[in-house]
Design a protein around this motif. Structure first.
Motif, PDB file in Angstrom:
ATOM      1  N   ILE A  26     -25.201  72.654  20.891  1.00 39.05           N
ATOM      2  CA  ILE A  26     -24.127  73.248  21.698  1.00 39.05           C
ATOM      3  C   ILE A  26     -23.328  74.235  20.849  1.00 39.05           C
ATOM      4  O   ILE A  26     -23.040  75.356  21.281  1.00 39.05           O
ATOM      5  CB  ILE A  26     -23.210  72.158  22.289  1.00 39.05           C
ATOM      6  CG1 ILE A  26     -23.965  71.345  23.343  1.00 39.05           C
ATOM      7  CG2 ILE A  26     -21.944  72.773  22.886  1.00 39.05           C
ATOM      8  CD1 ILE A  26     -23.237  70.103  23.827  1.00 39.05           C
ATOM      9  N   LYS A  51     -27.772  67.172  19.803  1.00 34.42           N
ATOM     10  CA  LYS A  51     -27.299  67.886  20.993  1.00 34.42           C
ATOM     11  C   LYS A  51     -25.985  68.598  20.690  1.00 34.42           C
ATOM     12  O   LYS A  51     -25.788  69.763  21.076  1.00 34.42           O
ATOM     13  CB  LYS A  51     -27.122  66.904  22.163  1.00 34.42           C
ATOM     14  CG  LYS A  51     -26.468  67.486  23.390  1.00 34.42           C
ATOM     15  CD  LYS A  51     -27.354  68.485  24.101  1.00 34.42           C
ATOM     16  CE  LYS A  51     -26.726  68.920  25.417  1.00 34.42           C
ATOM     17  NZ  LYS A  51     -27.441  70.027  26.007  1.00 34.42           N
ATOM     18  N   SER A  70     -25.328  77.297  20.243  1.00 37.11           N
ATOM     19  CA  SER A  70     -25.431  78.134  21.446  1.00 37.11           C
ATOM     20  C   SER A  70     -24.199  79.018  21.624  1.00 37.11           C
ATOM     21  O   SER A  70     -24.241  80.011  22.354  1.00 37.11           O
ATOM     22  CB  SER A  70     -25.656  77.269  22.692  1.00 37.11           C
ATOM     23  OG  SER A  70     -24.456  76.625  23.090  1.00 37.11           O
ATOM     24  N   GLU A 124     -16.867  74.651  26.633  1.00 37.71           N
ATOM     25  CA  GLU A 124     -18.333  74.595  26.563  1.00 37.71           C
ATOM     26  C   GLU A 124     -18.838  73.157  26.603  1.00 37.71           C
ATOM     27  O   GLU A 124     -19.853  72.866  27.251  1.00 37.71           O
ATOM     28  CB  GLU A 124     -18.830  75.306  25.303  1.00 37.71           C
ATOM     29  CG  GLU A 124     -20.329  75.509  25.258  1.00 37.71           C
ATOM     30  CD  GLU A 124     -20.868  76.411  26.360  1.00 37.71           C
ATOM     31  OE1 GLU A 124     -22.062  76.257  26.709  1.00 37.71           O
ATOM     32  OE2 GLU A 124     -20.119  77.263  26.888  1.00 37.71           O
ATOM     33  N   THR A 147     -20.446  67.690  31.046  1.00 37.55           N
ATOM     34  CA  THR A 147     -19.788  67.302  32.300  1.00 37.55           C
ATOM     35  C   THR A 147     -18.662  66.269  32.144  1.00 37.55           C
ATOM     36  O   THR A 147     -18.295  65.616  33.104  1.00 37.55           O
ATOM     37  CB  THR A 147     -20.791  66.825  33.378  1.00 37.55           C
ATOM     38  OG1 THR A 147     -21.357  65.568  32.981  1.00 37.55           O
ATOM     39  CG2 THR A 147     -21.888  67.851  33.623  1.00 37.55           C
ATOM     40  N   GLN A 162     -21.472  71.755  29.405  1.00 36.09           N
ATOM     41  CA  GLN A 162     -22.779  71.214  29.030  1.00 36.09           C
ATOM     42  C   GLN A 162     -22.882  69.696  29.144  1.00 36.09           C
ATOM     43  O   GLN A 162     -23.978  69.167  29.315  1.00 36.09           O
ATOM     44  CB  GLN A 162     -23.146  71.664  27.615  1.00 36.09           C
ATOM     45  CG  GLN A 162     -23.394  73.160  27.552  1.00 36.09           C
ATOM     46  CD  GLN A 162     -24.304  73.549  26.424  1.00 36.09           C
ATOM     47  OE1 GLN A 162     -25.201  72.802  26.034  1.00 36.09           O
ATOM     48  NE2 GLN A 162     -24.085  74.732  25.889  1.00 36.09           N
TER      49      GLN A 162
END
Length: 182
Positions: free
Chosen positions: A27, A23, A30, A64, A70, A68
């Motif tokens: 990120i 993950k 992205s 970011e 929180t 993504q």
């Protein structure tokens, strides 16, 4: 294109702020960062980025991650060249492995004031020692890092800056990975 190493603080520790490296890698990808590599679960990310302002890169990553995931994650950024300097400038070139001496580095997000450094230096002792050089606190641990007074939290509180700590082997492995050597 600059090669950066992002060091995330406080993830995957004691069941808090859990992030799978898959993950985390996605990120970073992205955000259009290239050649993204993660190393172990403690939040080490190597990547290429066209931006040459490390503070801008750090702020973008922090923002970011917050969007993504929180939750807030402090991030320290170093270039590959800066990590090389960390290794080259260690005051602890030789350690006594038989005596279980271990090297760690605490990487600071910002420079600490002279007053804060003096406050930290008042805690030097015979068991463990440290040296502050620029944005790095070099630690020589003679027992066990988990029992050392000079934890990451202790150093952050005394210096008044965000920081993250890595052992010597991790720092050197990050350099190898960033250079394309595994």
């Amino acid at each position: 294109m600059p090669r950066y190493i992002a060091l995330l603080r406080g993830i995957n520790v004691s069941g808090q702020k859990i992030i799978k490296m898959e993950k985390l890698r996605s990120i970073f990808e992205s955000m259009d960062y290239k050649n993204v590599i993660t190393y172990i679960q403690s939040g080490n990310v190597i990547f290429d980025c066209e931006e040459d302002d490390p503070a801008f890169v750090r702020d973008r990553i922090v923002s970011e991650l917050k969007v993504q995931l929180t939750f807030d994650i402090p991030v320290v950024i170093r270039t590959l060249e800066e990590l090389h300097e960390v290794v080259e400038n260690t005051p602890y070139q030789i350690v006594n492995a038989e005596a279980n001496e271990q090297r760690y580095v605490t990487l600071l997000s910002h420079s600490a004031t002279e007053a804060a450094i003096a406050k930290l230096e008042a805690f030097q002792n015979e068991v463990d020692e440290f040296r502050v050089k620029g944005l790095t606190v070099y630690l020589l641990i003679r027992k066990n890092y988990g029992e050392s007074k000079f934890s990451n939290n202790f150093i952050e509180k005394k210096l008044g800056v965000s920081a993250t700590t890595r052992n010597w082997e991790t720092v050197n492995k990050l350099i190898q990975l960033a250079e394309g050597r595994s």
